[in-house]
Design an enzyme around this catalytic site. Structure first.
Site, PDB file in Angstrom:
ATOM      1  N   HIS A  13       0.837  -1.206   0.000  1.00 35.48           N
ATOM      2  CA  HIS A  13       0.000   0.000   0.000  1.00 35.48           C
ATOM      3  C   HIS A  13       0.873   1.257   0.000  1.00 35.48           C
ATOM      4  CE1 HIS A  13      -3.666   2.333   1.163  1.00 35.48           C
ATOM      5  NE2 HIS A  13      -2.753   3.126   1.689  1.00 35.48           N
ATOM      6  N   GLU A  14       1.819   1.318   0.921  1.00 36.17           N
ATOM      7  CA  GLU A  14       2.664   2.516   1.002  1.00 36.17           C
ATOM      8  C   GLU A  14       3.605   2.616  -0.191  1.00 36.17           C
ATOM      9  OE1 GLU A  14       1.791   4.696   3.001  1.00 36.17           O
ATOM     10  OE2 GLU A  14       0.498   3.430   4.260  1.00 36.17           O
TER      11      GLU A  14
ATOM     12  N   HIS B 109       1.899   4.590  -2.815  1.00 37.05           N
ATOM     13  CA  HIS B 109       2.090   6.028  -2.597  1.00 37.05           C
ATOM     14  C   HIS B 109       3.503   6.447  -2.994  1.00 37.05           C
ATOM     15  CE1 HIS B 109      -1.678   6.878  -0.613  1.00 37.05           C
ATOM     16  NE2 HIS B 109      -1.466   6.009   0.364  1.00 37.05           N
TER      17      HIS B 109
ATOM     18  N   GLU C 136      -4.590   7.694  -3.076  1.00 34.40           N
ATOM     19  CA  GLU C 136      -5.135   6.435  -2.564  1.00 34.40           C
ATOM     20  C   GLU C 136      -5.488   5.476  -3.692  1.00 34.40           C
ATOM     21  OE1 GLU C 136      -5.140   5.264   0.431  1.00 34.40           O
ATOM     22  OE2 GLU C 136      -4.286   7.116   1.234  1.00 34.40           O
TER      23      GLU C 136
END
Length: 509
Positions: free
Chosen positions: A267-268, A271, A297
């Site tokens: 997830h990170e 980003h 997101e």
């Protein structure tokens, strides 16, 4: 970089404006670095000192934003002309100055100071499972954010004014309608999937911390995360910080469950690669960041879910986990795919399945709107949270850290942020639909643990542009269609029908 032709002003005026902003951006990046340090390595007793540091930096930045020099430079730079990057830079700088002019410096500094203290109090409250430790700070945060919202709204909707800081160009009535439709469909889909009674075995191994982190680094690198411009650390709440050549990600580790570490890292990483893949020519410009928090997101949620929780990628990840940790209680790839995507009762947003995740977000969205409107007070927040959670999820909150204390956002003053998670999921549904049309053989790569075709598609269509385009326009350019919740619903219905072997789309209609 050639700034193009402008209808008013000249190239020299525009370059002077960018030089002024470059210094402001550098100061803001130092503030972000201090925030990263607070969440990772800062000594606990340094909280008050860090609060003073951030407050001083906030005042310097605010004074620059409201200065006559900055206003004169914007005016001299004039119109936007034909260059879309110059136009976007000017648009973003005008918005930032307007917001800074609307919010008094003392209020901006007070918010900065209080959020540093509030994050520390939130951390203590979570450890002690005692909400009362955090409530005084939260009361101050909400009072200050209500005041800020009043200044920003200029007589309009206060919550919408806060939301626009994170997601520009989103009409509040459009968002409300989108969320209502999505909420009902998700609850139907969740109930239909749970009714199938599908069960998966529990994990049965100790997943050594060092090996989890080593595997997390391998996976992040496979998504194109540049370790020469980034690093991976641990924090209570995973996050990404930085831009361009300094983009840092964090994760967390549970030795009984590797999914926490691996999927938080993916997830990170979503980003992180977004920030790393923005054109380097934009460094220190206003456009040198994501188009919005929702678009950000969309990248993290897409890679975490549509890629890393796909049947194809799970085939590779199952083999990789076996090679790293040995037998861990899951018999085969099919069972692993079901386990990674299992629907289960749970309190934690970041650990929830793709169907229920957005229900968590909508609960927070409703509560923080009421907080800003004055329809809910902080003293009543925990009771309101617990009541709404029971209504939406069908079971009770068992501890404060599983309830209103589980997220850092309110402590950090990020009121208006939560809706961007669901918007990100909606955007990712639209992007996934388009990407699959363009790369029909994507699963062949994912079975080998190679997500780079998807990464390159996102880089080409979304990431390289930074904030040149507003969110809805950017998604339309990438997909060729309007933003809608329907692609996300279609994806979820097909995926969970595949998982459970039943026609959930029909049951959910």
């Amino acid at each position: 970089m050639n700034s193009g032709t402008r209808t008013e002003g000249n190239s020299s005026d525009y370059e002077m404006l960018l030089r002024f902003h470059r210094e402001t951006a550098a100061l803001e990046q130092l503030g972000e670095l201090a925030g990263w340090d607070q969440e990772t390595f800062m000594p606990p007793q340094a909280v008050e000192q860090r609060s003073e540091q951030i407050s001083a930096l906030t005042r310097v930045i605010h004074n620059r934003m409201v200065s006559n020099e900055f206003g004169d430079l914007i005016a001299a730079a004039g119109g936007t002309g034909s260059d879309q990057v110059a136009g976007a830079n000017l648009r973003l700088l005008r918005v930032r100055r307007r917001r800074a002019m609307a919010v008094p410096a003392d209020l901006a500094v007070a918010i900065a100071r209080e959020t540093v203290m509030a994050v520390s109090a939130w951390q203590q409250a979570r450890k002690s499972e005692d909400s009362s430790v955090f409530l005084p700070n939260l009361k101050t945060i909400i009072r200050l954010k209500r005041e800020e919202a009043s200044h920003l709204a200029e007589g309009g909707d206060k919550y919408a004014a806060l939301l626009s800081v994170f997601e520009p160009g989103i009409p509040s009535d459009w968002l409300d309608g989108l969320f209502r439709r999505l909420h009902d469909r998700l609850k139907h889909l969740r109930d239909a999937a749970i009714d199938t009674g599908a069960r998966t075995p529990e994990l049965s191994a100790r997943f050594q911390r060092s090996r989890q982190l080593e595997l997390a680094r391998i996976i992040a690198g496979s998504f194109g995360y540049d370790w020469n411009r980034g690093r991976l650390d641990q924090s209570a709440h995973p996050f990404t910080s930085g831009s361009c050549d300094d983009v840092r990600i964090t994760t967390r580790v549970d030795e009984s469950d590797p999914y926490n570490c691996l999927y938080s890292t993916i997830h990170e990483t979503g980003h992180g690669i977004y920030e790393q893949n923005i054109l380097k020519d934009y460094a220190f410009m206003p456009v040198a960041g994501g188009a919005s928090f929702g678009v950000h997101e969309s990248q993290s949620r897409f890679f975490e879910n549509q890629v890393a929780r796909s049947r194809a990628y799970c085939s590779w990840l199952y083999r990789k986990l076996g090679a790293t940790f040995g037998e861990f209680g899951i018999e085969d790839e099919r069972q692993f795919f079901a386990h990674v995507n299992r629907l289960q009762r749970g309190h934690i947003r970041t650990e929830s399945d793709e169907i229920q995740y957005n229900l968590h977000i909508m609960l927070r969205y409703d509560l923080e709107r009421k907080l800003i409107a004055g329809e809910l007070e902080v003293n009543d927040l925990e009771e309101a949270w617990n009541s709404q959670f029971a209504a939406d999820f069908g079971f009770a909150v068992d501890s404060p850290s599983h309830g209103m204390l589980q997220d850092i956002h309110w402590a950090a003053g990020l009121i208006g942020y939560f809706p961007t998670y669901t918007l990100g999921n909606i955007y990712s549904g639209c992007l996934h639909d388009a990407l699959r049309r363009d790369i029909p053989d994507l699963d062949d790569y994912l079975r080998q643990g190679d997500p780079m075709p998807a990464v390159e598609w996102m880089k080409t269509n979304i990431q390289q542009y930074g904030a040149v385009f507003q969110p809805l326009k950017l998604i339309r350019r990438a997909t060729g269609g309007e933003v809608s919740e329907l692609p996300l619903i279609k994806y979820l219905e097909e995926k969970f029908s595949d998982l459970h072997g039943v026609g959930l789309a029909l049951q959910a209609s």
